[in-house]
Design a protein around this motif. Structure first.
Motif: not given
Length: 193
Positions: A103-112
């Motif tokens: 859950a702490q994974l840095d997701l790209d803006d669109d996915t986030m």
């Protein structure tokens, strides 16, 4: 497991289970293929690569955590809401360490923007409305809460508190009391931005 029934959703759940067992960073497509009793290559029709698998586990974990927090917050306000919110995070992190890491994974803006992270943000802001925090204090408080909860459960889950006479539960309770006091008396006027 047989090849039949392999879906993206089942792969994400199985990968999340593996993450809790062996650690999120150790989960591989090959390990997941062994769990399903198939060749690695057969999973690539469901996931693009290891990063895609990790993102799917992160999205699953964010959704699970958001559901737990929403249930914990229902009908609560003020300190009661803060404690329920914090306990839901701590419980999830301790019960599902691999998923919590995911859950702490840095997701790209669109996915986030399309993930349950949006629900987390909305619930945190709703919690803070009970403390009457305007912006930018609300954003600062969100960062403080996340940092405190994440830091605490990370230290606790790695055994850093085992060498002290005070129990982690007692310190957790004191931490929540201190956060409530700080949020209740947050400095507003005249503060530099």
């Amino acid at each position: 497991m047989a090849r039949a029934g392999v879906t993206v959703e089942r792969l994400a759940v199985a990968a999340a289970e593996l993450a809790d067992e062996v650690g999120f960073e150790k989960v591989t497509v090959a390990m997941l293929a062994r769990r399903f009793g198939v060749r690695d290559a057969s999973l690539y029709s469901h996931v693009k690569n290891a990063h895609d698998l990790r993102v799917r586990v992160a999205l699953l974990a964010l959704a699970e955590l958001a559901d737990r927090v929403a249930t914990a917050l229902a009908g609560r306000a003020g300190k009661d809401a803060l404690v329920a919110f914090a306990n839901a995070h701590r419980d999830y992190a301790l019960r599902h360490p691999g998923r919590y890491t995911a859950a702490q994974l840095d997701l790209d803006d669109d996915t986030m923007a399309t993930s349950a992270a949006v629900r987390h943000s909305e619930m945190t802001r709703a919690l803070l409305r009970g403390y009457h925090l305007p912006e930018p204090a609300q954003t600062d408080a969100i960062r403080l809460l996340h940092s405190t909860f994440h830091g605490y459960v990370t230290l606790e889950s790695t055994g850093r508190f085992r060498h002290t006479p005070r129990t982690p539960d007692a310190s957790w309770s004191a931490t929540l009391d201190a956060l409530d006091a700080l949020l209740t008396h947050w400095p507003h006027a005249g503060q530099p931005t």
